[in-house]
Design a protein around this motif. Structure first.
Motif, short mmCIF file in Angstrom:
data_model
loop_
_atom_site.label_atom_id
_atom_site.label_comp_id
_atom_site.label_asym_id
_atom_site.label_seq_id
_atom_site.Cartn_x
_atom_site.Cartn_y
_atom_site.Cartn_z
N UNK A 32 -21.62 -2.02 -43.73
CA UNK A 32 -22.20 -2.71 -42.59
C UNK A 32 -21.95 -4.21 -42.67
N UNK A 33 -22.09 -4.78 -43.87
CA UNK A 33 -21.83 -6.22 -44.05
C UNK A 33 -20.35 -6.52 -43.81
N UNK A 34 -19.47 -5.69 -44.36
CA UNK A 34 -18.04 -5.94 -44.19
C UNK A 34 -17.64 -5.86 -42.72
N UNK A 35 -18.17 -4.87 -42.02
CA UNK A 35 -17.83 -4.70 -40.61
C UNK A 35 -18.38 -5.84 -39.76
N UNK A 36 -19.59 -6.25 -40.05
CA UNK A 36 -20.19 -7.34 -39.26
C UNK A 36 -19.44 -8.65 -39.48
N UNK A 37 -19.05 -8.89 -40.72
CA UNK A 37 -18.27 -10.10 -41.01
C UNK A 37 -16.91 -10.05 -40.32
N UNK B 152 -15.39 -12.59 -37.49
CA UNK B 152 -14.12 -13.26 -37.73
C UNK B 152 -13.30 -13.41 -36.45
N UNK B 153 -13.54 -12.57 -35.46
CA UNK B 153 -12.76 -12.64 -34.22
C UNK B 153 -12.96 -13.96 -33.49
N UNK B 154 -14.10 -14.58 -33.67
CA UNK B 154 -14.39 -15.85 -32.95
C UNK B 154 -14.59 -17.02 -33.91
N UNK B 155 -14.30 -16.82 -35.17
CA UNK B 155 -14.53 -17.88 -36.16
C UNK B 155 -13.35 -18.85 -36.19
N UNK B 156 -13.60 -20.11 -36.55
CA UNK B 156 -12.51 -21.09 -36.66
C UNK B 156 -11.66 -20.79 -37.90
N UNK C 167 -12.24 -13.71 -44.82
CA UNK C 167 -11.34 -12.61 -45.17
C UNK C 167 -11.38 -12.28 -46.67
N UNK C 168 -11.26 -13.26 -47.57
CA UNK C 168 -11.42 -12.92 -49.00
C UNK C 168 -12.81 -12.37 -49.33
N UNK C 169 -13.82 -12.83 -48.60
CA UNK C 169 -15.18 -12.33 -48.81
C UNK C 169 -15.22 -10.82 -48.52
N UNK C 170 -14.61 -10.42 -47.40
CA UNK C 170 -14.57 -8.99 -47.04
C UNK C 170 -13.75 -8.20 -48.05
N UNK C 171 -12.62 -8.75 -48.48
CA UNK C 171 -11.78 -8.06 -49.45
C UNK C 171 -12.53 -7.83 -50.76
N UNK D 208 -10.44 -5.40 -36.69
CA UNK D 208 -10.49 -6.84 -36.41
C UNK D 208 -9.51 -7.61 -37.29
N UNK D 209 -9.38 -7.15 -38.56
CA UNK D 209 -8.46 -7.84 -39.46
C UNK D 209 -7.02 -7.61 -39.04
N UNK D 210 -6.75 -6.41 -38.54
CA UNK D 210 -5.41 -6.13 -38.01
C UNK D 210 -5.09 -7.05 -36.84
N UNK D 211 -6.10 -7.31 -36.02
CA UNK D 211 -5.92 -8.21 -34.88
C UNK D 211 -5.61 -9.63 -35.35
N UNK D 212 -6.24 -10.05 -36.44
CA UNK D 212 -6.05 -11.41 -36.94
C UNK D 212 -4.66 -11.62 -37.56
N UNK D 213 -3.90 -10.57 -37.73
CA UNK D 213 -2.56 -10.72 -38.27
C UNK D 213 -1.62 -11.43 -37.30
#
Length: 528
Positions: free
Chosen positions: A380-385, A389-393, A401-405, A451-456
């Protein structure tokens, strides 16, 4: 000898007298008073300067009065014990010595009263001079007490004088921040610090109860300023600087014991925090709570009510309350129900923009470091983060991203969020419920980190590169995110600019562009 009728020290002088007195050297004026008791009445002339409308005259008078009464205190010329009224003294059968000492003791009280009034003077220089003079008199009064010491709890410290000084510093109508900053020098003395803390607690209780606990912004801001200027000792061996030297029973003196300092410090803060505070003050307190307050309390768990109430507020206040709660949970075994549920709900879009971002994610990383947390909670924490990330600077993404990893590394069961081949249809809906407040009901474990795939394809190359890491198996060692917590947009820009290289714009550089004889322009004109 003393006059038969008491003179009014506060009366205004005429312009002629003022002009005449302006030429008088007050240091010379007080010497005859010190040398001979016959000149006792001249003390009124010196005290009248304290009421001058000229700041320089007032400052000179303050210095003169402090020197005068310091000399009288050291010579023990002031009456010691319960002071009687001057009218009673004149009509009684007191001898000449007693009448003189009573008379000068009343003048001393008049001087102290006027100096206290000058702590509210319009001129800061006058305020500062009056404060220094009062503390100078307090130091001498501690060595030569004016009260009969038939009790030993507070020894010979001038507690009464210090109480009224503290009361003036804690003004209800005027901001005294600058004067309190000057007073901080005296707080370096252990005995002054100890009795100031006691005086603050008593003053706060009296003023706030009288005001029925209602918010008093100016007063409470002055109290907080004074509280935050108190620097506690961490070891008893540091209690070596005292304003008043206690020759006898020093080891039994409460002001010389660290445990008594901690107990008084604790009561002072708890007495202040139990009342309703201005909304902007909660942040100020929480910022210093974990390193300037909790370590110096004899029983830090007494702050549980304040911290849990602050943690429930939400927003930046909840983020700041995490520091204190972390100390109580890890060092004092605090059991906080639904702690992770509340922490989960603090992950809002604004959390990546607040100035306390680094502190929050550092603590969140510590709270989520345990490998015994249930997999649904970590997912839940990983998904929410990932959703945040989609709107984060960019500067926040390089930390998120490293936090989620790292969360996935600690909990291999969460790898299902990365490799979920069941959803091949592009139009399938994400089962994750972002608005759900309970992590167990968010269905995060049934979702994926798309979301991470989108950030690529992010516009910032560093972010896109970091997001690409999820395409390969994550390395076993965790990434250190400490250096990434404080990165700013400016630092990111500076780093990008320094990394920029000079790249060629053409395969063959142009030569003789504007010259004849084979130049490009010359050939163009020839063709035409």
């Amino acid at each position: 000898m003393a006059p038969a009728k008491k003179r009014n020290v506060c009366s205004k002088t005429t312009s002629a007298n003022t002009a005449k007195k302006a030429k008088v050297d007050l240091s010379i004026e007080i010497q005859p008073i010190i040398d001979s008791r016959k000149n006792a009445n001249d003390v009124f002339n010196v005290l009248e300067y304290l009421q001058s409308e000229k700041e320089k005259d007032v400052i000179l008078a303050i210095d003169a009065c402090s020197n005068l009464f310091v000399a009288l205190l050291e010579r023990k010329d002031l009456f010691i014990g319960k002071l009687i009224e001057e009218e009673t003294m004149l009509s009684g059968d007191n001898n000449a010595q007693e009448k003189y000492s009573i008379f000068m003791r009343h003048r001393y009280n008049d001087c102290v009263k006027t100096l206290l009034e000058h702590l509210g003077h319009k001129s800061y220089e006058v305020k500062e001079t009056a404060l220094v003079a009062l503390m100078k008199l307090a130091a001498v009064e501690g060595q030569y007490p004016l009260e009969d010491l038939n009790w030993s709890e507070h020894f010979s410290f001038p507690r009464a004088l210090l109480q009224v000084v503290v009361g003036r510093l804690l003004s209800k109508s005027e901001d005294t921040t600058m004067l309190i900053s000057r007073f901080q020098d005296f707080l370096e003395m252990a005995d002054v610090r100890f009795y100031v803390m006691s005086s603050i607690r008593e003053n706060v209780a009296m003023v706030m109860d009288k005001n029925k606990g209602e918010v008093m912004p100016v007063y409470q801001n002055n109290v907080f300023t004074l509280l935050s200027n108190i620097n506690m000792a961490s070891q008893e061996s540091e209690l070596i600087n005292f304003m008043v030297k206690q020759e006898d029973k020093h080891s039994e003196w409460k002001a010389a014991k660290l445990n008594e300092h901690k107990r008084t410090f604790e009561r002072m803060w708890l007495g202040f925090l139990k009342y309703k505070l201005p909304s902007n003050m909660y942040k100020k307190i929480l910022v210093i709570l974990h390193d300037s307050i909790l370590p110096h309390m004899s029983n830090p768990t007494l702050m549980i009510d304040f911290l849990t109430a602050a943690y429930e507020v939400g927003g930046a206040i909840s983020l700041l309350a995490l520091n204190g709660l972390f100390i109580l949970i890890h060092q004092h075994n605090l059991d906080y129900p639904d702690f992770y549920k509340k922490l989960y709900n603090l992950l809002e879009p604004s959390v990546v923009h607040v100035k306390y971002r680094a502190r929050f994610f550092n603590l969140a990383n510590l709270f989520l470091s345990s490998t015994h947390l249930p997999v649904y909670l970590v997912a839940a924490f990983a998904k929410r983060l990932a959703r945040l990330a989609l709107t984060a600077p960019p500067e926040s993404l390089l930390m998120l991203l490293p936090f989620i990893y790292n969360l996935i590394r600690r909990h291999p069961a969460c790898r299902v969020l990365v490799h979920r081949p069941s959803c091949t249809d592009e139009s399938c809906e994400d089962p994750y419920v972002m608005v759900e407040v309970d992590p167990i009901l968010s269905h995060a474990l049934e979702s994926s980190l798309w979301e991470i795939k989108t950030l690529q394809t992010h516009y910032h190359p560093d972010v896109a590169k970091e997001a690409m890491k999820i395409n390969k198996a994550l390395s076993v060692p965790e990434e250190d995110i400490d250096e990434l917590l404080d990165i700013t947009h400016f630092e990111l820009m500076e780093r990008d600019l320094k990394a920029t290289k000079c790249l060629p714009l053409e395969f063959e550089p142009a030569r003789k562009l504007l010259q004849g004889g084979g130049g490009i322009l010359a050939q163009h004109f020839c063709l035409e």
